[in-house]
Design a protein around this motif. Structure first.
Motif, mmCIF file in Angstrom:
data_model
loop_
_atom_site.group_PDB
_atom_site.id
_atom_site.type_symbol
_atom_site.label_atom_id
_atom_site.label_comp_id
_atom_site.label_asym_id
_atom_site.label_seq_id
_atom_site.Cartn_x
_atom_site.Cartn_y
_atom_site.Cartn_z
ATOM 1 N N SER A 236 0.847 -1.186 0.000
ATOM 2 C CA SER A 236 0.000 0.000 0.000
ATOM 3 C C SER A 236 0.885 1.240 0.000
ATOM 4 O O SER A 236 2.051 1.193 0.383
ATOM 5 N N GLU A 237 0.320 2.359 -0.435
ATOM 6 C CA GLU A 237 1.087 3.600 -0.560
ATOM 7 C C GLU A 237 1.765 3.997 0.750
ATOM 8 O O GLU A 237 2.881 4.527 0.743
ATOM 9 N N ARG A 238 1.098 3.733 1.880
ATOM 10 C CA ARG A 238 1.670 4.159 3.161
ATOM 11 C C ARG A 238 2.975 3.435 3.500
ATOM 12 O O ARG A 238 3.744 3.897 4.348
ATOM 13 N N ASN A 239 3.237 2.313 2.825
ATOM 14 C CA ASN A 239 4.448 1.536 3.102
ATOM 15 C C ASN A 239 5.543 1.728 2.059
ATOM 16 O O ASN A 239 6.581 1.049 2.124
ATOM 17 N N HIS A 240 5.345 2.645 1.113
ATOM 18 C CA HIS A 240 6.323 2.770 0.036
ATOM 19 C C HIS A 240 7.665 3.328 0.520
ATOM 20 O O HIS A 240 8.728 2.854 0.093
ATOM 21 N N ASP A 241 7.630 4.320 1.388
ATOM 22 C CA ASP A 241 8.897 4.836 1.913
ATOM 23 C C ASP A 241 9.635 3.771 2.708
ATOM 24 O O ASP A 241 10.881 3.682 2.652
ATOM 25 N N PHE A 242 8.891 2.968 3.449
ATOM 26 C CA PHE A 242 9.494 1.862 4.206
ATOM 27 C C PHE A 242 10.211 0.900 3.264
ATOM 28 O O PHE A 242 11.352 0.484 3.527
ATOM 29 N N LEU A 243 9.574 0.564 2.140
ATOM 30 C CA LEU A 243 10.204 -0.355 1.195
ATOM 31 C C LEU A 243 11.442 0.267 0.559
ATOM 32 O O LEU A 243 12.434 -0.426 0.325
ATOM 33 N N ARG A 244 11.384 1.541 0.280
ATOM 34 C CA ARG A 244 12.578 2.202 -0.275
ATOM 35 C C ARG A 244 13.742 2.115 0.707
ATOM 36 O O ARG A 244 14.897 1.920 0.304
ATOM 37 N N GLU A 245 13.450 2.249 1.998
ATOM 38 C CA GLU A 245 14.495 2.135 3.017
ATOM 39 C C GLU A 245 15.115 0.736 3.010
ATOM 40 O O GLU A 245 16.300 0.574 3.326
ATOM 41 N N LEU A 246 14.323 -0.267 2.648
ATOM 42 C CA LEU A 246 14.827 -1.642 2.596
ATOM 43 C C LEU A 246 15.558 -1.935 1.288
ATOM 44 O O LEU A 246 16.147 -3.009 1.139
ATOM 45 N N GLY A 247 15.485 -1.009 0.353
ATOM 46 C CA GLY A 247 16.186 -1.194 -0.908
ATOM 47 C C GLY A 247 15.326 -1.654 -2.064
ATOM 48 O O GLY A 247 15.855 -2.016 -3.126
ATOM 49 N N ALA A 248 13.991 -1.649 -1.888
ATOM 50 C CA ALA A 248 13.083 -2.101 -2.940
ATOM 51 C C ALA A 248 12.494 -0.933 -3.715
ATOM 52 O O ALA A 248 12.498 0.212 -3.243
ATOM 53 N N GLU A 249 11.984 -1.233 -4.895
ATOM 54 C CA GLU A 249 11.216 -0.281 -5.692
ATOM 55 C C GLU A 249 9.733 -0.606 -5.479
ATOM 56 O O GLU A 249 9.263 -1.651 -5.922
ATOM 57 N N PRO A 250 8.989 0.245 -4.777
ATOM 58 C CA PRO A 250 7.602 -0.091 -4.438
ATOM 59 C C PRO A 250 6.633 0.155 -5.586
ATOM 60 O O PRO A 250 6.807 1.088 -6.384
ATOM 61 N N VAL A 251 5.602 -0.700 -5.654
ATOM 62 C CA VAL A 251 4.481 -0.486 -6.568
ATOM 63 C C VAL A 251 3.196 -0.767 -5.793
ATOM 64 O O VAL A 251 3.152 -1.675 -4.952
ATOM 65 N N PRO A 252 2.127 0.005 -6.047
ATOM 66 C CA PRO A 252 0.854 -0.265 -5.376
ATOM 67 C C PRO A 252 0.258 -1.572 -5.888
ATOM 68 O O PRO A 252 0.343 -1.882 -7.085
ATOM 69 N N TYR A 253 -0.327 -2.350 -4.995
ATOM 70 C CA TYR A 253 -1.033 -3.541 -5.454
ATOM 71 C C TYR A 253 -2.422 -3.150 -5.941
ATOM 72 O O TYR A 253 -2.825 -1.987 -5.860
ATOM 73 N N GLY A 254 -3.152 -4.119 -6.482
ATOM 74 C CA GLY A 254 -4.504 -3.845 -6.976
ATOM 75 C C GLY A 254 -4.566 -3.836 -8.487
ATOM 76 O O GLY A 254 -3.610 -4.206 -9.191
ATOM 77 N N GLU A 255 -5.702 -3.421 -9.015
ATOM 78 C CA GLU A 255 -5.941 -3.423 -10.453
ATOM 79 C C GLU A 255 -4.853 -2.642 -11.191
ATOM 80 O O GLU A 255 -4.447 -1.563 -10.788
ATOM 81 N N GLY A 256 -4.371 -3.227 -12.279
ATOM 82 C CA GLY A 256 -3.320 -2.593 -13.064
ATOM 83 C C GLY A 256 -1.917 -2.940 -12.616
ATOM 84 O O GLY A 256 -0.940 -2.383 -13.139
ATOM 85 N N LEU A 257 -1.770 -3.887 -11.689
ATOM 86 C CA LEU A 257 -0.448 -4.226 -11.163
ATOM 87 C C LEU A 257 0.469 -4.760 -12.266
ATOM 88 O O LEU A 257 1.659 -4.428 -12.305
ATOM 89 N N VAL A 258 -0.064 -5.600 -13.150
ATOM 90 C CA VAL A 258 0.769 -6.157 -14.216
ATOM 91 C C VAL A 258 1.406 -5.035 -15.025
ATOM 92 O O VAL A 258 2.621 -5.048 -15.301
ATOM 93 N N GLU A 259 0.631 -4.056 -15.396
ATOM 94 C CA GLU A 259 1.147 -2.941 -16.203
ATOM 95 C C GLU A 259 2.176 -2.135 -15.410
ATOM 96 O O GLU A 259 3.194 -1.686 -15.969
ATOM 97 N N ARG A 260 1.932 -1.936 -14.125
ATOM 98 C CA ARG A 260 2.881 -1.162 -13.318
ATOM 99 C C ARG A 260 4.224 -1.886 -13.195
ATOM 100 O O ARG A 260 5.286 -1.252 -13.234
ATOM 101 N N VAL A 261 4.173 -3.200 -13.047
ATOM 102 C CA VAL A 261 5.418 -3.967 -12.973
ATOM 103 C C VAL A 261 6.150 -3.900 -14.313
ATOM 104 O O VAL A 261 7.371 -3.725 -14.366
ATOM 105 N N ARG A 262 5.402 -4.027 -15.410
ATOM 106 C CA ARG A 262 6.033 -3.963 -16.736
ATOM 107 C C ARG A 262 6.629 -2.591 -17.025
ATOM 108 O O ARG A 262 7.639 -2.480 -17.726
ATOM 109 N N ASP A 263 6.020 -1.548 -16.463
ATOM 110 C CA ASP A 263 6.589 -0.217 -16.636
ATOM 111 C C ASP A 263 7.968 -0.119 -15.991
ATOM 112 O O ASP A 263 8.877 0.534 -16.516
ATOM 113 N N ILE A 264 8.122 -0.774 -14.830
ATOM 114 C CA ILE A 264 9.393 -0.746 -14.110
ATOM 115 C C ILE A 264 10.393 -1.729 -14.713
ATOM 116 O O ILE A 264 11.594 -1.455 -14.790
#
Length: 303
Positions: free
Chosen positions: A174-202
């Motif tokens: 979820s959006e509220r956890n994106h900064d937390f994931l960045r701190e862990l070294g990940a590139e965050p994406v929101p889950y839910g509808e359109g996830l496949v396209e968001r992953v392909r964009d990255i």
């Protein structure tokens, strides 16, 4: 403890005789006990067809604590040693939500000095799940790894382990956890509808491996973005194996747990504890776990 299957309201604080310490076991004075979703799923009877459950039931599999006594033929640990354990026994009865736990030495490792008692109690099951899932998909340096529920208890550890291996991590949260994931070294994406396209964009070329730590449509999404379906692992969907993927049910392993402790002491792995509650509030911890919004781990303070 619980006298019958049910929800959090069936959990009560009570007295139970001290556990016996068999040969090859030690008695651990528990400092903290980790909360895992499997705890309340067992309590609700969801795993009755898989596991031998006996009542009164003391739930829980994750502990950190101090060795109070050793059984016959034990030379791996001594009284006073600080340990952690994924104490999953053949019968589900005398678990981790207790002041004293008897555990076979094959379920224990030395506590990492870099973690406090609560963090250490949150490491075993979630850490082993993440570690073994990454191994099953062969995650390695240079891979692009998609981790579903990357901010949760298992996911946050999996993210760190993948990053430590040299992988590039895309993590759903979820959006509220994106900064937390960045701190862990990940590139965050929101889950839910359109996830496949968001992953392909990255990752336009797709991902090398995918880990499902949440369920829902995570496996189906993974199939659409991973290059090799054999490199999809799920801890929620046994049917993933029908399409060549890996279903992972975490196994106790002293070697793996010791490696996790080493990584923690090297500063490559930490445990984010969302909340620590006293043992008497185990029912509330279950409610929080069932809510599914925990960042990292929930832990019970025992001593």
């Amino acid at each position: 403890m619980m006298e019958r299957y049910g929800g959090p309201d069936e959990l009560t604080l009570g007295e139970h005789p001290d556990p016996k310490v068999a040969p090859g076991e030690v008695l651990v004075r528990v400092k903290a006990a980790g909360i895992n979703p499997v705890d309340w799923k067992i309590g609700a009877g969801y795993l009755d067809g898989l596991m031998e459950v006996r009542f009164p039931l003391i739930p829980g599999w994750d502990i950190s604590g101090v060795v109070e006594a050793v059984g016959l033929d034990v030379d791996e640990f001594a009284v006073g040693d600080e340990v952690i354990g994924y104490v999953r026994k053949d019968q589900v009865e005398l678990g981790a939500y207790a002041e004293l736990v008897a555990a076979n030495v094959r379920l224990l490792a030395r506590k990492p000095a870099a973690l406090d008692w609560a963090q250490a109690a949150g490491l075993p099951l979630a850490g082993l799940t993440a570690y073994q899932s990454l191994r099953r998909v062969g995650a390695r340096d240079g891979d692009v790894v998609l981790i579903h529920a990357a901010a949760g208890g298992v996911g946050s550890l999996g993210t760190q382990l993948a990053v430590a291996s040299g992988a590039r991590v895309i993590g759903t949260a979820s959006e509220r956890n994106h900064d937390f994931l960045r701190e862990l070294g990940a590139e965050p994406v929101p889950y839910g509808e359109g996830l496949v396209e968001r992953v392909r964009d990255i990752a336009p070329g797709g991902v090398d491996a995918a880990l499902d730590f949440v369920g829902g449509d995570a496996v189906e999404v993974s199939r659409q973005v991973v290059r090799d379906p054999a490199r999809i692992a799920s801890i929620t969907d046994p049917e993933v194996a029908e399409s060549g993927g890996q279903y992972v049910w975490v196994r106790p392993s002293v070697a793996d747990l010791t490696d996790l402790a080493r990584l923690a002491d090297e500063g490559k792995l930490t445990v984010h504890v969302d909340k620590v509650l006293p043992l008497a509030e185990a029912a509330e911890a279950w409610r929080l776990s069932q809510d599914g919004r925990t960042r990292g781990k929930l832990v019970l303070s025992v001593a």
